[in-house]
Design an enzyme around this catalytic site. Structure first.
Site, PDB file in Angstrom:
ATOM      1  N   ILE A 110     -17.688-120.820  83.773  1.00 54.67           N
ATOM      2  CA  ILE A 110     -17.236-120.204  82.525  1.00 54.67           C
ATOM      3  C   ILE A 110     -17.077-118.708  82.766  1.00 54.67           C
ATOM      4  O   ILE A 110     -18.038-118.030  83.128  1.00 54.67           O
ATOM      5  CB  ILE A 110     -18.251-120.425  81.375  1.00 54.67           C
ATOM      6  N   HIS A 111     -15.845-118.180  82.551  1.00 55.75           N
ATOM      7  CA  HIS A 111     -15.679-116.751  82.786  1.00 55.75           C
ATOM      8  C   HIS A 111     -14.605-116.091  81.923  1.00 55.75           C
ATOM      9  O   HIS A 111     -14.554-114.870  81.835  1.00 55.75           O
ATOM     10  CB  HIS A 111     -15.331-116.503  84.258  1.00 55.75           C
ATOM     11  N   ARG A 112     -13.735-116.871  81.283  1.00 56.88           N
ATOM     12  CA  ARG A 112     -12.619-116.251  80.560  1.00 56.88           C
ATOM     13  C   ARG A 112     -13.106-115.453  79.361  1.00 56.88           C
ATOM     14  O   ARG A 112     -14.026-115.860  78.639  1.00 56.88           O
ATOM     15  CB  ARG A 112     -11.610-117.311  80.112  1.00 56.88           C
TER      16      ARG A 112
END
Length: 358
Positions: free
Chosen positions: A202-204
């Site tokens: 998860i990074h956006r």
């Protein structure tokens, strides 16, 4: 020998440049410029070591900043490199700020631009990646599209000249690198058993910069009935601490690890029961490896993976997100939709059209 400057700066670009560079350097003098957009050692330097990529000729060291500031700094510094090197073309990959900065610098100097992975569209202008890829496509000279859908997207925007459907260089990379990963690592190194865990990335910004969405995602991961391996992106870690969400990880099935190398990552992907992500590249890697993927976004550039059933789009604010992930569905085998593993050769072969009149 013609000189081509390749501009990279983020993790997915290091993966893509490896197979292309191996072929490109047989015919051209390549200069690699690393902007430093990804500055963590495991997210940048290790790629050059592991994937047999020549070390960058320039390391700009831009690092983290707001989109405008980061892109502006890159533009100024890349322009200086182009003035010194005087290349015949500039090659950019994907949709990052490094991509746009490299393309803009070349455009201002009337240097032909080669865009690998052209034509992708999420149709969500709130994504900085969407703005980057659209602008880059509209100023590029050669556009190498990975799929028929990408070619169609370009045509709808009036871009038809210099467009080639070559397949996806990520598939080229996967074929080469999964063998390296299996030679160097095994899943037991991580204390795991094959197909008995989920892998999540998860990074956006649209997920990490919204406390409610990030909380819902973490709660969903903690409610799955098997272990979840979570290589924690620096941005996500900062936001979790800022929002006070670290307690969700305590005494749960989520196992947080530091960002891993690309070879370790694709091995973890291959052996996972399923992959939960908001990454564009990971969606494709899951498809290549025939691992079910659950994409925590409202849209994807890789619609082919959804249409064939191997990728499921799930809104991050879905009330019972864990249930949606655990719901099994039949996924038929289909031939690879992203080429034959020879995209790099087709790209290099087509580059010569830039100078066909010479």
């Amino acid at each position: 020998m013609k000189k081509i400057v390749t501009v990279v700066g983020a993790r997915p670009q290091f993966i893509k440049v490896a197979p292309v560079s191996r072929v490109l350097r047989k015919q051209y003098h390549e200069i690699i410029v690393n902007t430093g957009q990804h500055y963590d050692a495991n997210m940048a330097d290790v790629f050059f070591q592991q994937l047999d990529i020549p070390l960058p000729d320039y390391n700009l060291g831009v690092g983290s900043a707001t989109h405008g500031k980061q892109t502006g700094q890159m533009l100024q510094m890349i322009e200086s490199v182009l003035i010194d090197e005087k290349p015949e073309a500039v090659l950019v990959y994907g949709d990052t700020n490094s991509t746009l900065a490299g393309a803009l610098a070349a455009s201002k100097m009337h240097i032909p631009i080669i865009h690998v992975e052209a034509g992708l569209r999420s149709f969500n202008k709130k994504m900085p990646e969407e703005v980057n890829r659209v602008m880059t496509d509209h100023i590029s000279t050669l556009l190498f599209a990975p799929t028929d859908t990408a070619v169609s997207n370009l045509s709808k925007e009036g871009i038809v000249n210099g467009v080639y459907q070559v397949g996806d260089v990520m598939y080229d990379a996967m074929i080469y690198n999964i063998e390296l990963a299996q030679q160097r690592y095994c899943i037991e190194d991580f204390g795991l058993k094959s197909k008995q865990y989920y892998l999540s990335t998860i990074h956006r910004a649209e997920n990490t910069d919204n406390r409610d969405l990030l909380k819902n995602i973490l709660l969903a991961l903690s409610n799955l009935n098997v272990d979840v391996i979570l290589p924690l992106h620096p941005r996500t870690k900062v936001k979790m601490n800022e929002y006070g969400l670290g307690n969700i990880l305590e005494s749960s099935n989520i196992r947080v690890i530091e960002p891993v190398s690309y070879l370790e990552m694709i091995l973890l992907e291959q052996q996972a029961r399923g992959i939960i992500t908001d990454s564009g590249g990971v969606q494709k890697e899951a498809y290549f490896l025939q691992v079910p993927c659950y994409t925590l976004r409202t849209e994807t550039e890789w619609v082919e993976t959804v249409n064939c059933g191997w990728n499921q789009l799930l809104h991050p604010d879905t009330p019972d997100l864990a249930h949606a992930i655990l719901r099994e569905c039949e996924r038929p085998y289909i031939p690879n939709l992203f080429g034959d593993g020879r995209a790099s050769e087709k790209i290099v072969s087509s580059i010569r059209t830039l100078w066909r009149t010479e």
